[in-house]
Design an enzyme around this catalytic site. Structure first.
Site, PDB file in Angstrom:
ATOM      1  CE1 TYR A 135     -15.398 -76.114  47.019  1.00 22.30           C
ATOM      2  CE2 TYR A 135     -14.900 -77.643  48.780  1.00 22.30           C
ATOM      3  CZ  TYR A 135     -15.646 -77.292  47.669  1.00 22.30           C
ATOM      4  OH  TYR A 135     -16.634 -78.129  47.240  1.00 22.30           O
TER       5      TYR A 135
ATOM      6  CD  GLN B  28     -23.408 -74.302  62.182  1.00 26.24           C
ATOM      7  OE1 GLN B  28     -22.686 -74.694  61.269  1.00 26.24           O
ATOM      8  NE2 GLN B  28     -23.881 -73.066  62.216  1.00 26.24           N
TER       9      GLN B  28
ATOM     10  CD  GLU C  72     -29.089 -79.070  65.228  1.00 20.15           C
ATOM     11  OE1 GLU C  72     -28.510 -77.994  65.389  1.00 20.15           O
ATOM     12  OE2 GLU C  72     -30.251 -79.165  64.792  1.00 20.15           O
TER      13      GLU C  72
END
Ligand code: NDP
Length: 324
Positions: A54, A297, A300
């Site tokens: 990553y 995000q 949520e």
């Protein structure tokens, strides 16, 4: 937050966890990562997922700095890394794959970048056709006996490859893999539900599942084009945009997402929360790894826990029908 056993192991992971693919070191800097981890800890998350590949190791560096800054007790949470793709930008042949050399060196490098003395979970990010499975099993077993890795596993291996690793470990009295990291969401079910079905009982296999929102497709935000601030618009991720949205396959998937929208509306919840909650229904899932490029995000997505009780048998049947 509920905690689930990692398959047959004693380790208990939070049923929602948090990963850093694409986001850390690209969309998310150390300061934001720190706030995200604060939110995760407050919600009871105890597993953070990463990989050497990553952002060429940059994602592990950001994660390491943010976790250090928060100063939580090391024994209260788990971190992972994965080996296969390499962290070097122009890798030499010894810097990728699952040879004993790379598996061992990648572990040491990941520990340095993450600023930890051991990896709780360490995955073979893909199978390596160039390395005998026995060589990789031995390398992982040695890292376990050295205390550098606590649980080792695979990611996106075929059921046959996972079986081969288990059989080799059994025959040679070595540490077998404890978990798989497969994709699992409303649009991608086959491997998790069908191909792996015999493995859960046979090997007590745990699972840390990825892309619960199919890289954001299951938020519904790609139904009217590609938002400028979304993953599919990032330079370097053109392949993902093509795969997710623009190809014939992508268009078919978008239609399935559109078919799911009325169910979310009927329940009065966002499709994102509904899709994440759906992953949690499957008892073979040990933990669902969330991704987020922004704190809102993450906030949520954590509310998906409240949606699980709304998913009656009738709703589940509708979801299966409309996502097919
Ligand atoms: P998701 O499928 O949940 O996608 C996350 C992305 O979707 C976010 O980064 C964000 O992207 C968008 N998004 C998330 N929530 C919302 C929301 N509420 N509203 C709007 N947009 C939202 O998970 P990931 O694909 O990120 O996978 C999760 C983790 O799984 C990874 O971090 C990694 O640790 C692991 N993984 C492992 C793989 C493997 O091969 N083993 C492969 C892939 C992931 P944006 O805002 O940029 O659009």
């Amino acid at each position: 937050m509920n905690y689930r056993k990692l398959g047959r192991c004693g380790l208990k992971l939070s049923e929602l966890s948090f990963g850093s693919w694409v986001t850390f070191n690209k969309q998310v800097d150390t300061g934001v990562a720190e706030r995200m981890f604060g939110t995760c800890f407050d919600a009871g998350i105890n597993f953070f997922d990463n990989a050497e590949g990553y952002e060429s190791g940059g994602s592990e560096i950001v994660m390491g700095k943010a976790l250090q800054a928060l100063g939580r007790p090391r024994d209260s949470y788990c971190v992972s890394s994965k080996v296969f793709f390499g962290a070097a930008k122009d890798p030499a042949p010894t810097q990728v794959g699952l040879s004993r050399k790379h598996v061992t060196e990648a572990c040491h490098q990941a520990m340095q970048r993450l600023q930890v003395e051991y990896l709780d979970l360490y995955f073979c990010h893909r199978a390596d056709p160039d390395t005998p499975i026995g060589e990789t099993v031995w390398a992982m077993h040695n890292l376990v006996t050295q205390g550098k890795v606590l649980y080792w596993g695979t990611s996106e291996w075929t059921a046959e490859e996972i079986t081969e690793a288990h059989e080799f470990a059994r025959e040679n009295h070595l540490t077998a893999p404890s978990m798989e990291q497969p994709q699992y969401n409303l649009l991608d079910r086959e491997r998790f539900e069908v191909e792996y079905a015999p493995l859960y009982e046979k090997y007590g296999m745990g699972t840390t599942t990825w892309s619960p929102l199919a890289s954001g497709a299951l938020t519904g935000k790609y139904l009217n084009g590609i938002p400028e601030d979304s993953r599919a618009a990032l330079p370097g991720y053109e392949w993902l945009r093509e795969h997710m949205v623009e190809s014939e396959r992508g268009q078919g998937r978008m239609q399935r997402v559109a078919n799911l929208m009325p169910i979310a509306e009927e329940l009065g919840v966002s499709l994102s929360k509904l899709a994440i909650a759906w992953c949690l229904l499957n008892g073979k899932v040990s933990t669902v790894i969330l991704g987020a490029s922004r704190l809102e995000q993450l906030e949520e997505n954590l509310e998906a826990l409240e949606v699980v009780p709304l998913l009656t048998d009738e709703i589940q049947a509708k979801l299966s029908l409309q996502s097919a």
